[in-house]
Enzyme design. Sequence first.
Site, mmCIF file in Angstrom:
data_model
loop_
_atom_site.group_PDB
_atom_site.id
_atom_site.type_symbol
_atom_site.label_atom_id
_atom_site.label_comp_id
_atom_site.label_asym_id
_atom_site.label_seq_id
_atom_site.Cartn_x
_atom_site.Cartn_y
_atom_site.Cartn_z
ATOM 1 N N GLY A 176 28.026 5.582 42.134
ATOM 2 C CA GLY A 176 26.998 4.908 42.920
ATOM 3 C C GLY A 176 25.725 5.719 43.065
ATOM 4 O O GLY A 176 24.668 5.189 43.392
ATOM 5 N N ARG A 177 25.860 7.012 42.853
ATOM 6 C CA ARG A 177 24.651 7.848 42.955
ATOM 7 C C ARG A 177 24.722 8.998 41.970
ATOM 8 O O ARG A 177 24.163 10.067 42.197
ATOM 9 C CB ARG A 177 24.487 8.383 44.360
ATOM 10 C CG ARG A 177 25.736 9.050 44.921
ATOM 11 C CD ARG A 177 25.401 9.776 46.153
ATOM 12 N NE ARG A 177 26.585 10.159 46.889
ATOM 13 C CZ ARG A 177 26.553 10.922 47.934
ATOM 14 N NH1 ARG A 177 25.410 11.400 48.353
ATOM 15 N NH2 ARG A 177 27.657 11.235 48.568
ATOM 16 N N GLY B 175 32.684 3.147 41.566
ATOM 17 C CA GLY B 175 31.846 3.581 40.432
ATOM 18 C C GLY B 175 30.866 4.656 40.837
ATOM 19 O O GLY B 175 30.756 5.009 42.013
ATOM 20 N N ARG C 213 38.425 9.957 36.827
ATOM 21 C CA ARG C 213 39.237 10.023 38.056
ATOM 22 C C ARG C 213 40.446 9.109 37.939
ATOM 23 O O ARG C 213 40.475 8.231 37.064
ATOM 24 C CB ARG C 213 38.371 9.527 39.228
ATOM 25 C CG ARG C 213 37.106 10.343 39.424
ATOM 26 C CD ARG C 213 35.917 9.458 39.779
ATOM 27 N NE ARG C 213 34.679 10.236 39.726
ATOM 28 C CZ ARG C 213 34.193 10.938 40.747
ATOM 29 N NH1 ARG C 213 34.823 10.904 41.904
ATOM 30 N NH2 ARG C 213 33.110 11.650 40.612
ATOM 31 N N ASP D 234 21.822 4.156 48.727
ATOM 32 C CA ASP D 234 20.486 4.305 48.142
ATOM 33 C C ASP D 234 20.492 5.122 46.849
ATOM 34 O O ASP D 234 19.441 5.394 46.278
ATOM 35 C CB ASP D 234 19.539 4.951 49.163
ATOM 36 C CG ASP D 234 20.039 6.308 49.639
ATOM 37 O OD1 ASP D 234 21.099 6.760 49.141
ATOM 38 O OD2 ASP D 234 19.389 6.914 50.506
ATOM 39 N N ARG E 178 26.331 18.768 38.262
ATOM 40 C CA ARG E 178 27.730 19.179 38.147
ATOM 41 C C ARG E 178 28.140 19.247 36.674
ATOM 42 O O ARG E 178 27.623 18.490 35.850
ATOM 43 C CB ARG E 178 28.641 18.174 38.850
ATOM 44 C CG ARG E 178 28.200 17.829 40.250
ATOM 45 C CD ARG E 178 29.308 17.151 41.040
ATOM 46 N NE ARG E 178 29.568 15.780 40.646
ATOM 47 C CZ ARG E 178 30.318 14.960 41.387
ATOM 48 N NH1 ARG E 178 30.884 15.386 42.513
ATOM 49 N NH2 ARG E 178 30.538 13.718 40.997
ATOM 50 N N ASP F 177 39.768 7.764 44.172
ATOM 51 C CA ASP F 177 38.559 7.882 43.347
ATOM 52 C C ASP F 177 37.991 9.294 43.421
ATOM 53 O O ASP F 177 37.045 9.616 42.704
ATOM 54 C CB ASP F 177 37.497 6.861 43.781
ATOM 55 C CG ASP F 177 37.163 6.952 45.257
ATOM 56 O OD1 ASP F 177 38.085 6.816 46.079
ATOM 57 O OD2 ASP F 177 35.990 7.174 45.598
ATOM 58 N N ASN F 178 38.567 10.137 44.269
ATOM 59 C CA ASN F 178 38.128 11.528 44.346
ATOM 60 C C ASN F 178 39.171 12.480 43.759
ATOM 61 O O ASN F 178 39.200 13.663 44.100
ATOM 62 C CB ASN F 178 37.830 11.914 45.803
ATOM 63 C CG ASN F 178 36.583 11.218 46.329
ATOM 64 O OD1 ASN F 178 35.743 10.767 45.560
ATOM 65 N ND2 ASN F 178 36.466 11.125 47.638
ATOM 66 N N ASP G 49 34.351 16.190 44.041
ATOM 67 C CA ASP G 49 33.691 15.452 45.127
ATOM 68 C C ASP G 49 33.796 16.182 46.466
ATOM 69 O O ASP G 49 34.509 15.772 47.379
ATOM 70 C CB ASP G 49 34.234 14.020 45.247
ATOM 71 C CG ASP G 49 33.559 13.108 44.241
ATOM 72 O OD1 ASP G 49 32.865 13.622 43.342
ATOM 73 O OD2 ASP G 49 33.708 11.883 44.353
HETATM 74 P P1 AMP Z 1 32.315 9.418 48.246
HETATM 75 O O1 AMP Z 1 32.777 9.164 49.643
HETATM 76 O O2 AMP Z 1 31.133 10.334 48.141
HETATM 77 O O3 AMP Z 1 33.414 9.785 47.314
HETATM 78 O O4 AMP Z 1 31.736 8.005 47.737
HETATM 79 C C1 AMP Z 1 32.508 6.829 47.627
HETATM 80 C C2 AMP Z 1 31.746 5.805 46.820
HETATM 81 O O5 AMP Z 1 30.496 5.511 47.437
HETATM 82 C C3 AMP Z 1 31.417 6.223 45.398
HETATM 83 O O6 AMP Z 1 31.477 5.096 44.582
HETATM 84 C C4 AMP Z 1 30.007 6.756 45.536
HETATM 85 O O7 AMP Z 1 29.304 6.712 44.322
HETATM 86 C C5 AMP Z 1 29.421 5.787 46.546
HETATM 87 N N1 AMP Z 1 28.312 6.383 47.306
HETATM 88 C C6 AMP Z 1 28.375 7.377 48.221
HETATM 89 N N2 AMP Z 1 27.151 7.658 48.719
HETATM 90 C C7 AMP Z 1 26.288 6.846 48.089
HETATM 91 C C8 AMP Z 1 24.874 6.642 48.157
HETATM 92 N N3 AMP Z 1 24.086 7.344 48.970
HETATM 93 N N4 AMP Z 1 24.336 5.697 47.341
HETATM 94 C C9 AMP Z 1 25.102 4.991 46.519
HETATM 95 N N5 AMP Z 1 26.418 5.107 46.407
HETATM 96 C C10 AMP Z 1 27.019 6.026 47.181
HETATM 97 MG MG MG Z 2 33.631 10.204 45.447
#
Ligand code: AMP
Ligand code: MG
Length: 503
Positions: free
Chosen positions: A100-101, A98, A194, A136, A187, A267-268, A277
């Site tokens: 997450g940030r 989901g 996705r 975070d 963005r 998810d990307n 992403d």
């Molecule tokens: P990513 O590797 O950036 O595609 O992230 C994979 C998952 O981790 C996604 O669900 C992001 O929203 C979550 N995520 C990555 N970095 C953070 C962060 N600093 N805080 C919260 N969720 C994160």
């Molecule tokens: Mg991602």
Amino acid sequence: MHDTSSGAPGLEPGWRWNNSFAALGPDFYTPMRLQPLAAPYMVGHSAQAARLLGLGPDALQSPAWLDFLVGNQVPDGAQPLSSVYSGHQFGVWAGQLGDGRAALLGELQPPAGHTASAQEIQLKGSGLTPYSRMGDGRAVLRSSIREFLCSEAMHALGIPTTRALCVIGSDHPVYREQPETAAVVTRLAPSFIRFGHFEHFCHHDLHAQLRQLADYVIDRFYPQCRQDSRLNGNPYANFLQAVTERTARMVAQWQAVGFCHGVMNTDNMSILGLTIDYGPFQFLDGFDPGHICNHSDNQGRYAFYKQPNVAYWNLYCLGHALLPLVEEQELAIAALETFKTVFPQAFDACMATKLGFPEVRDGQRALAEDLLRLLAEQRVDYNIFWRRLSHWVAQDAQSEQEPVLDLFLDRDGIDPWLLQYSEHLAHIPRGLAANLMLKSNPKYVLRNHLGELAIQAAQRKDFSVLGQLLQVLEHPFDEHPELESFAGFPPDWAAGIAISCSS
Ligand code: AMP
Ligand code: MG
């Protein structure tokens, strides 16, 4: 101009918040109250991306927009939310992920008859969400600058991508290995859905929601799938096929320009076939098909040459997720099979233009393969090679061959290759070939060390390097004599840059 009905200053009249994703209902997201970022300041913005929202170049500088884009205030009519998705990471089921940030601020709809399409505005790094897991909810300045620059660079290269409106920084520290500057990158995309959104609802056997999501995406972005008589007229199979085709074309463009994504988890992967992403991505310096740009990718799953296969694997996951709607496995397989013809065709077409051929020529594939082998053997700088080759063709002078040959320590292979290539070129008007080449072989790509220079300056609150870099990346095929240094070989220290997953 100020249209009060739009709830945001600087917008041209008639723009309004539409929020169609929010209308899908609460199974798809959590409404968000954004966590403001302290003492925000603008690090960089793209006037071109602002145009997509009907915003003039200065609108983003207004205090009101700064407040919107860091979550200090919500424009009237916007409906911030974070969406739920799942996915496969590094080849294994990762369960629920989901936003997450990230939070969708809302979707801006242009007035009727306007040529622009509606854009969702997403804030990445906007704080904790129910999907933050151990994170975070924040993003750091260095990765936000990389995402911002690369989004705009890819667009200018003609590669489908999410766009980036701006990066906003805050001295409020964020902790990674050490304290870092927090940032939000804004963005834009018609949709941020996705493959993982579909996997989520399939995995939980929520077939009504799966159908609702597919119908939403088809109606908005793939309406022709409802009329298509191929694949027994099955709209969901046609949808899978259309996503397969778009994804294949996008990855063909990545391979042609030497772009390594680095984290091709499902998810990307955008359902619209957009590059999405930007994390540990890299444009190749010396040509190395086995290059792994993600420091965390120990197995090399996402090595450069594997990207087409990974895209196919990811599409297979999407096909599996859509199976409850497609119903017949043979149709899903037939839809996925198109990858095997569309990818090579698209890649051949890209290579034809890079070589200056108006269309794919007999014998071209062998010619291109021979070349790529030669470049790999001697780790020749990929984009500098193509640019020098373009200049040689444009000048039509023997002397201009030297800069090409100089790239090879051992000329035994490249000499005969150039002869063979010249035989092909003899059939094409030089001016036409040169024109194609100079418009498809970029002079400027966002190499890691260039991003690093912009980041280091920005960390000292000097945003001029970022601005200059954006200027060349927005026009990557043009000569910019005053910014020639951005077109050179990577310095020795570039080899030491290590970039890993989320930051
Ligand atoms: P990513 O590797 O950036 O595609 O992230 C994979 C998952 O981790 C996604 O669900 C992001 O929203 C979550 N995520 C990555 N970095 C953070 C962060 N600093 N805080 C919260 N969720 C994160
Ligand atoms: Mg991602």
